[in-house]
Design an enzyme around this catalytic site. Structure first.
Site, PDB file in Angstrom:
ATOM      1  N   GLY A 107     -27.948  88.348  83.604  1.00 18.63           N
ATOM      2  CA  GLY A 107     -29.041  89.229  84.021  1.00 18.63           C
ATOM      3  C   GLY A 107     -29.344  89.260  85.503  1.00 18.63           C
ATOM      4  O   GLY A 107     -30.439  89.647  85.904  1.00 18.63           O
ATOM      5  N   MET A 141     -22.264  94.139  77.550  1.00 19.66           N
ATOM      6  CA  MET A 141     -20.847  94.126  77.199  1.00 19.66           C
ATOM      7  C   MET A 141     -20.592  94.820  75.857  1.00 19.66           C
ATOM      8  O   MET A 141     -20.064  94.220  74.918  1.00 19.66           O
ATOM      9  CB  MET A 141     -20.326  92.689  77.196  1.00 19.66           C
ATOM     10  CG  MET A 141     -20.450  92.019  78.549  1.00 19.66           C
ATOM     11  SD  MET A 141     -19.910  93.058  79.927  1.00 19.66           S
ATOM     12  CE  MET A 141     -18.788  91.963  80.743  1.00 19.66           C
ATOM     13  N   ASN A 146     -24.330 102.469  84.744  1.00 22.33           N
ATOM     14  CA  ASN A 146     -23.646 101.198  84.508  1.00 22.33           C
ATOM     15  C   ASN A 146     -23.170 100.647  85.845  1.00 22.33           C
ATOM     16  O   ASN A 146     -22.901 101.399  86.771  1.00 22.33           O
ATOM     17  CB  ASN A 146     -22.438 101.432  83.589  1.00 22.33           C
ATOM     18  CG  ASN A 146     -21.693 100.153  83.270  1.00 22.33           C
ATOM     19  OD1 ASN A 146     -22.312  99.118  83.003  1.00 22.33           O
ATOM     20  ND2 ASN A 146     -20.372 100.194  83.316  1.00 22.33           N
ATOM     21  N   HIS A 197     -20.138  98.221  87.465  1.00 16.60           N
ATOM     22  CA  HIS A 197     -18.824  97.671  87.111  1.00 16.60           C
ATOM     23  C   HIS A 197     -18.235  96.947  88.331  1.00 16.60           C
ATOM     24  O   HIS A 197     -18.282  97.487  89.446  1.00 16.60           O
ATOM     25  CB  HIS A 197     -17.896  98.803  86.655  1.00 16.60           C
ATOM     26  CG  HIS A 197     -16.582  98.285  86.174  1.00 16.60           C
ATOM     27  ND1 HIS A 197     -16.419  97.690  84.940  1.00 16.60           N
ATOM     28  CD2 HIS A 197     -15.371  98.217  86.792  1.00 16.60           C
ATOM     29  CE1 HIS A 197     -15.165  97.309  84.809  1.00 16.60           C
ATOM     30  NE2 HIS A 197     -14.514  97.611  85.910  1.00 16.60           N
ATOM     31  N   GLU A 234     -18.375 109.739  77.947  1.00 16.35           N
ATOM     32  CA  GLU A 234     -17.816 109.308  76.655  1.00 16.35           C
ATOM     33  C   GLU A 234     -16.653 108.327  76.795  1.00 16.35           C
ATOM     34  O   GLU A 234     -16.211 107.734  75.809  1.00 16.35           O
ATOM     35  CB  GLU A 234     -17.381 110.521  75.820  1.00 16.35           C
ATOM     36  CG  GLU A 234     -18.537 111.309  75.212  1.00 16.35           C
ATOM     37  CD  GLU A 234     -19.169 112.319  76.151  1.00 16.35           C
ATOM     38  OE1 GLU A 234     -18.903 112.271  77.378  1.00 16.35           O
ATOM     39  OE2 GLU A 234     -19.956 113.162  75.666  1.00 16.35           O
ATOM     40  N   ASP A 261     -15.921 103.355  81.397  1.00 22.30           N
ATOM     41  CA  ASP A 261     -15.979 103.236  82.859  1.00 22.30           C
ATOM     42  C   ASP A 261     -15.410 104.464  83.579  1.00 22.30           C
ATOM     43  O   ASP A 261     -14.813 104.341  84.655  1.00 22.30           O
ATOM     44  CB  ASP A 261     -15.251 101.953  83.333  1.00 22.30           C
ATOM     45  CG  ASP A 261     -15.864 100.700  82.732  1.00 22.30           C
ATOM     46  OD1 ASP A 261     -17.093 100.677  82.531  1.00 22.30           O
ATOM     47  OD2 ASP A 261     -15.119  99.739  82.464  1.00 22.30           O
ATOM     48  N   GLU A 312     -22.757  89.933  95.048  1.00 21.10           N
ATOM     49  CA  GLU A 312     -23.736  90.165  96.130  1.00 21.10           C
ATOM     50  C   GLU A 312     -23.857  91.660  96.423  1.00 21.10           C
ATOM     51  O   GLU A 312     -24.959  92.166  96.652  1.00 21.10           O
ATOM     52  CB  GLU A 312     -23.289  89.459  97.410  1.00 21.10           C
ATOM     53  CG  GLU A 312     -23.504  87.964  97.396  1.00 21.10           C
ATOM     54  CD  GLU A 312     -22.938  87.330  98.669  1.00 21.10           C
ATOM     55  OE1 GLU A 312     -22.937  87.991  99.731  1.00 21.10           O
ATOM     56  OE2 GLU A 312     -22.476  86.178  98.575  1.00 21.10           O
TER      57      GLU A 312
HETATM   58  C1  GAR Z   1     -21.553  91.834  86.583  1.00 26.34           C
HETATM   59  O1  GAR Z   1     -20.557  91.397  87.468  1.00 26.34           O
HETATM   60  C2  GAR Z   1     -21.249  93.238  86.096  1.00 26.34           C
HETATM   61  O2  GAR Z   1     -20.678  94.046  87.082  1.00 26.34           O
HETATM   62  C3  GAR Z   1     -20.256  92.949  85.005  1.00 26.34           C
HETATM   63  O3  GAR Z   1     -20.775  91.823  84.351  1.00 26.34           O
HETATM   64  C4  GAR Z   1     -21.522  91.045  85.271  1.00 26.34           C
HETATM   65  C5  GAR Z   1     -22.907  90.843  84.701  1.00 26.34           C
HETATM   66  O4  GAR Z   1     -23.644  89.968  85.510  1.00 26.34           O
HETATM   67  N1  GAR Z   1     -20.125  94.069  84.110  1.00 26.34           N
HETATM   68  C6  GAR Z   1     -18.984  94.418  83.544  1.00 26.34           C
HETATM   69  O5  GAR Z   1     -17.935  93.798  83.703  1.00 26.34           O
HETATM   70  C7  GAR Z   1     -19.046  95.658  82.684  1.00 26.34           C
HETATM   71  N2  GAR Z   1     -17.743  96.039  82.270  1.00 26.34           N
HETATM   72  P1  GAR Z   1     -25.224  89.911  85.396  1.00 26.34           P
HETATM   73  O6  GAR Z   1     -25.537  89.732  83.908  1.00 26.34           O
HETATM   74  O7  GAR Z   1     -25.598  88.686  86.180  1.00 26.34           O
HETATM   75  O8  GAR Z   1     -25.779  91.180  85.950  1.00 26.34           O
END
Ligand code: GAR
Length: 209
Positions: free
Chosen positions: A13, A97, A114, A116, A149, A152, A179
């Site tokens: 989070g 996820m 979202n 990524h 749809e 990513d 960061e």
């Molecule tokens: C982040 O690095 C986000 O970009 C990635 O998961 C992490 C979540 O961190 N998301 C994905 O890979 C989506 N495909 P967080 O829970 O500390 O924000």
């Protein structure tokens, strides 16, 4: 009219926290956090959300991850109970996820963002930082996009580049990318709240103020 915000999480989070912090310190105005929803119980993100006095809801998927409208209907119900609607809401996926069903995407069209951890369209899906290292790219980064749809594939709002160093491992690279994620995700939410994002085909134009 203010925007009602829901943030969907699965774990740590930290992106959610970056957004909530920017709302609390007034960098983002006109956005009201209504609920944080997790598909997994007992994750750190839920504690952080409570710390920010945001309502939390666990909608446990018991580890089943495929796109599933039956599951997403439970999310829609929760969103509607908190008045996060397709005409006044914003849904931020922040390390959530799961893949959203096409029905959900259509219902909340251009209202779901979202983050990524790669420069899309490179390295979609899981373990984007590992994919970048294994491919051997010299530059990677992060992307905030609207969901469509596909996985990513939606229109890109903001991106930030990060150099890959010779001595990087997945952890060091991921932490430098993170960061930058914490900078661009709140910035994207702010642009949305200010009504400054125009979607034209695949392109998202940022209206100057
Ligand atoms: C982040 O690095 C986000 O970009 C990635 O998961 C992490 C979540 O961190 N998301 C994905 O890979 C989506 N495909 P967080 O829970 O500390 O924000």
């Amino acid at each position: 009219m203010s925007i009602n915000l829901a943030i969907l999480v699965s774990g740590r989070g930290s992106n959610m926290e970056a957004i909530l912090r920017s709302i609390r310190d007034g960098t983002i105005k006109g956005v009201v956090p209504k609920v944080v929803i997790s598909n997994r119980p007992n994750v750190r993100a839920l504690d952080v959300a409570r710390h920010y006095n945001v309502d939390t809801q666990v909608i446990d998927d018991n580890g089943k991850k495929g796109a599933d409208w039956e599951y997403d209907k439970r999310i829609v119900k929760c969103l509607q109970e908190r008045d996060v609607r397709p005409d006044n809401g914003l849904v931020c996926l922040a390390g959530f996820m799961r893949i959203m069903s096409k029905e959900f995407v259509q219902l909340y069209r251009w209202r779901v963002m979202n983050i990524h951890p790669s420069l899309l369209p490179a390295f979609p899906g899981l373990n984007a930082q590992r994919q970048a290292l294994e491919y051997g790219v010299k530059i990677t980064g992060c992307t905030v996009h609207f969901i469509d749809e596909g996985v990513d594939t939606g229109p890109i709002i903001l991106q930030e580049a990060v150099e890959v160093r010779d001595d990087d491992d997945v952890e060091s690279l991921a932490s430098r990318i993170l960061e930058k994620e914490h900078e661009i995700y709140p910035r994207a939410v702010r642009l949305f709240a200010e009504g400054r994002l125009r979607i034209e085909g695949r392109r998202v134009r940022i209206i100057l103020n």
